[in-house]
Design a protein around this motif. Structure first.
Motif, PDB file in Angstrom:
ATOM      1  N   MET A   1       0.846  -1.200   0.000  1.00  0.00           N
ATOM      2  CA  MET A   1       0.000   0.000   0.000  1.00  0.00           C
ATOM      3  C   MET A   1       0.878   1.244   0.000  1.00  0.00           C
ATOM      4  O   MET A   1       1.775   1.391   0.832  1.00  0.00           O
ATOM      5  N   THR A   2       0.652   2.120  -0.948  1.00  0.00           N
ATOM      6  CA  THR A   2       1.386   3.377  -0.993  1.00  0.00           C
ATOM      7  C   THR A   2       1.071   4.201   0.244  1.00  0.00           C
ATOM      8  O   THR A   2      -0.031   4.154   0.777  1.00  0.00           O
ATOM      9  N   ALA A   3       2.067   4.968   0.702  1.00  0.00           N
ATOM     10  CA  ALA A   3       1.920   5.723   1.937  1.00  0.00           C
ATOM     11  C   ALA A   3       0.733   6.678   1.887  1.00  0.00           C
ATOM     12  O   ALA A   3       0.430   7.282   0.863  1.00  0.00           O
ATOM     13  N   ILE A   4       0.079   6.799   3.021  1.00  0.00           N
ATOM     14  CA  ILE A   4      -1.060   7.694   3.196  1.00  0.00           C
ATOM     15  C   ILE A   4      -0.639   8.825   4.116  1.00  0.00           C
ATOM     16  O   ILE A   4      -0.041   8.587   5.168  1.00  0.00           O
ATOM     17  N   THR A   5      -0.944  10.055   3.722  1.00  0.00           N
ATOM     18  CA  THR A   5      -0.732  11.212   4.585  1.00  0.00           C
ATOM     19  C   THR A   5      -2.076  11.826   4.912  1.00  0.00           C
ATOM     20  O   THR A   5      -2.865  12.121   4.014  1.00  0.00           O
ATOM     21  N   LEU A   6      -2.321  11.996   6.201  1.00  0.00           N
ATOM     22  CA  LEU A   6      -3.571  12.576   6.682  1.00  0.00           C
ATOM     23  C   LEU A   6      -3.269  13.907   7.349  1.00  0.00           C
ATOM     24  O   LEU A   6      -2.544  13.967   8.337  1.00  0.00           O
ATOM     25  N   TRP A   7      -3.830  14.977   6.799  1.00  0.00           N
ATOM     26  CA  TRP A   7      -3.638  16.318   7.349  1.00  0.00           C
ATOM     27  C   TRP A   7      -4.802  16.651   8.272  1.00  0.00           C
ATOM     28  O   TRP A   7      -5.959  16.598   7.873  1.00  0.00           O
ATOM     29  N   GLY A   8      -4.471  17.006   9.523  1.00  0.00           N
ATOM     30  CA  GLY A   8      -5.519  17.378  10.454  1.00  0.00           C
ATOM     31  C   GLY A   8      -5.209  16.947  11.871  1.00  0.00           C
ATOM     32  O   GLY A   8      -4.550  15.936  12.084  1.00  0.00           O
ATOM     33  N   PHE A   9      -5.709  17.690  12.844  1.00  0.00           N
ATOM     34  CA  PHE A   9      -5.365  17.373  14.223  1.00  0.00           C
ATOM     35  C   PHE A   9      -6.415  16.489  14.880  1.00  0.00           C
ATOM     36  O   PHE A   9      -7.545  16.357  14.408  1.00  0.00           O
ATOM     37  N   ASP A  10      -6.013  15.845  15.982  1.00  0.00           N
ATOM     38  CA  ASP A  10      -6.854  14.836  16.604  1.00  0.00           C
ATOM     39  C   ASP A  10      -8.149  15.404  17.170  1.00  0.00           C
ATOM     40  O   ASP A  10      -9.120  14.673  17.336  1.00  0.00           O
ATOM     41  N   GLY A  11      -8.168  16.688  17.498  1.00  0.00           N
ATOM     42  CA  GLY A  11      -9.372  17.275  18.068  1.00  0.00           C
ATOM     43  C   GLY A  11     -10.515  17.403  17.086  1.00  0.00           C
ATOM     44  O   GLY A  11     -11.659  17.623  17.495  1.00  0.00           O
ATOM     45  N   ARG A  16     -11.089  12.316  13.262  1.00  0.00           N
ATOM     46  CA  ARG A  16     -11.264  11.084  14.031  1.00  0.00           C
ATOM     47  C   ARG A  16     -12.089  10.061  13.256  1.00  0.00           C
ATOM     48  O   ARG A  16     -11.827   8.855  13.325  1.00  0.00           O
ATOM     49  N   THR A  17     -13.084  10.508  12.514  1.00  0.00           N
ATOM     50  CA  THR A  17     -13.854   9.592  11.667  1.00  0.00           C
ATOM     51  C   THR A  17     -12.928   8.843  10.718  1.00  0.00           C
ATOM     52  O   THR A  17     -13.013   7.614  10.576  1.00  0.00           O
ATOM     53  N   VAL A  18     -12.035   9.573  10.055  1.00  0.00           N
ATOM     54  CA  VAL A  18     -11.106   8.941   9.116  1.00  0.00           C
ATOM     55  C   VAL A  18     -10.164   8.000   9.846  1.00  0.00           C
ATOM     56  O   VAL A  18      -9.889   6.884   9.379  1.00  0.00           O
ATOM     57  N   PHE A  30       0.139   5.027   8.198  1.00  0.00           N
ATOM     58  CA  PHE A  30      -0.126   6.339   7.617  1.00  0.00           C
ATOM     59  C   PHE A  30       0.565   7.402   8.464  1.00  0.00           C
ATOM     60  O   PHE A  30       0.835   7.218   9.649  1.00  0.00           O
ATOM     61  N   GLU A  31       0.835   8.524   7.815  1.00  0.00           N
ATOM     62  CA  GLU A  31       1.434   9.658   8.511  1.00  0.00           C
ATOM     63  C   GLU A  31       0.365  10.715   8.744  1.00  0.00           C
ATOM     64  O   GLU A  31      -0.340  11.105   7.821  1.00  0.00           O
ATOM     65  N   GLN A  32       0.269  11.168   9.978  1.00  0.00           N
ATOM     66  CA  GLN A  32      -0.650  12.253  10.298  1.00  0.00           C
ATOM     67  C   GLN A  32       0.147  13.529  10.508  1.00  0.00           C
ATOM     68  O   GLN A  32       1.070  13.567  11.321  1.00  0.00           O
ATOM     69  N   LEU A  59      -6.462  14.290   2.603  1.00  0.00           N
ATOM     70  CA  LEU A  59      -5.750  13.020   2.454  1.00  0.00           C
ATOM     71  C   LEU A  59      -4.924  13.030   1.181  1.00  0.00           C
ATOM     72  O   LEU A  59      -5.409  13.437   0.128  1.00  0.00           O
ATOM     73  N   ASP A  60      -3.673  12.585   1.300  1.00  0.00           N
ATOM     74  CA  ASP A  60      -2.818  12.352   0.136  1.00  0.00           C
ATOM     75  C   ASP A  60      -2.548  10.859   0.031  1.00  0.00           C
ATOM     76  O   ASP A  60      -2.160  10.213   1.022  1.00  0.00           O
TER      77      ASP A  60
END
Length: 211
Positions: A1-11, A16-18, A30-32, A59-60
Motif C-alpha cells: 500500500m502506498t503511503a497515506i498522509t492525513l492532514w488534520g489534528f486529533d481534536g 477522528r472519523t477517518v 499512515f502519517e498524520q 488526504l494524500d
C-alpha cells in the motif's frame, strides 16, 4: 500500500472519523500531519493550497489529494483491505447515507457548534450564545432520535458498523463531556448503541490528544 498522509489534528471529529476507518481497516502505516483548527492553521496559505476552504481532513495517497470526509472515507473504504464500512444492501446504504448527510448538514453545527462549543470552547465560536445552545439541543436530539429510529433492532445504525456510526460517534464524544448530555442522550435505543460504539478498539484508540 502506498503511503497515506492525513492532514488534520486529533481534536477534529472528522479527522477522528477517518482515523477510526483506518483502524477498522487495520491500516497503521499512515502519517498524520497536525493542522490545528483551534490555532487557525487551516486558514494558513500553506493549508489553503491543500483545501481551498481551509478545512480538515485532507488526504494524500499515491499522487491523489482528496478533500472532504465523505470522499476520503468512501475512497479509503474502496482501496483498503479489510471489512467494508459501506453496507452491502441498498436499504442499509440508504440508512447510512441519510445519517452521514444529516450530520454534515445539521448535526455537526447543532451538536458541536451549538452544544459542545458552548461548554467546552466558547471562545472559538465567539462566546456563549444561549439561543444557539437551545437550538443545538433541539436539532441534535432530533438527529439522534432519527438515527436510533432508523437503526431499529440493528446493533449499529445501518446494520453492521458503517460510516454512519463513525461520523456520529466522534461528535457525541464531545457532547458526552457537557452537562447537556442527559438531555440529548435520553433517546430510546441510544444507550445500547453508545455502549457498543465506545467499546470499539477504533474508538478507544483514537481519543483526541493535545496535538
Amino acid at each position: 500500500m502506498t503511503a497515506i498522509t492525513l492532514w488534520g489534528f486529533d481534536g477534529s471529529t472528522y479527522v477522528r472519523t477517518v482515523k477510526m476507518l483506518l483502524a477498522e481497516k487495520g491500516e497503521t502505516g499512515f502519517e498524520q500531519v497536525p493542522v490545528n483548527v483551534l490555532e487557525g492553521e487551516p486558514k494558513s496559505p500553506e493549508h489553503l493550497e491543500r483545501h481551498p476552504f481551509g478545512k480538515v481532513p485532507v488526504l494524500d495517497h499515491d499522487g491523489l489529494r482528496i478533500i472532504e470526509t465523505s470522499a476520503i472515507a468512501r475512497y479509503l473504504n474502496d482501496v483498503l483491505p479489510g471489512p467494508s464500512l459501506v453496507p452491502a444492501t441498498p436499504r442499509d446504504r440508504a440508512r447510512m447515507d441519510m445519517i452521514v448527510g444529516l450530520v454534515d448538514s445539521y448535526g455537526y453545527a447543532a451538536l458541536l457548534g451549538g452544544v459542545s462549543a458552548y461548554h467546552l470552547f466558547p471562545d472559538f465560536v465567539g462566546g456563549k450564545n444561549e439561543d444557539t445552545r437551545r437550538l443545538g439541543i433541539e436539532n441534535g436530539r432530533k438527529l439522534i432520535a432519527f438515527a436510533m429510529e432508523k437503526k431499529g433492532p440493528s446493533p449499529f445504525i445501518a446494520g453492521d458498523l458503517s460510516l454512519a456510526d463513525l461520523y456520529l460517534a466522534p461528535i457525541l464524544a464531545y457532547v458526552a463531556l457537557t452537562p447537556d448530555k442527559d438531555l440529548l442522550f435520553d433517546v430510546e435505543g441510544f444507550g445500547d448503541w453508545w455502549t457498543r460504539v465506545q467499546a470499539l478498539p477504533s474508538f478507544v484508540g483514537t481519543q483526541p490528544n493535545a496535538s
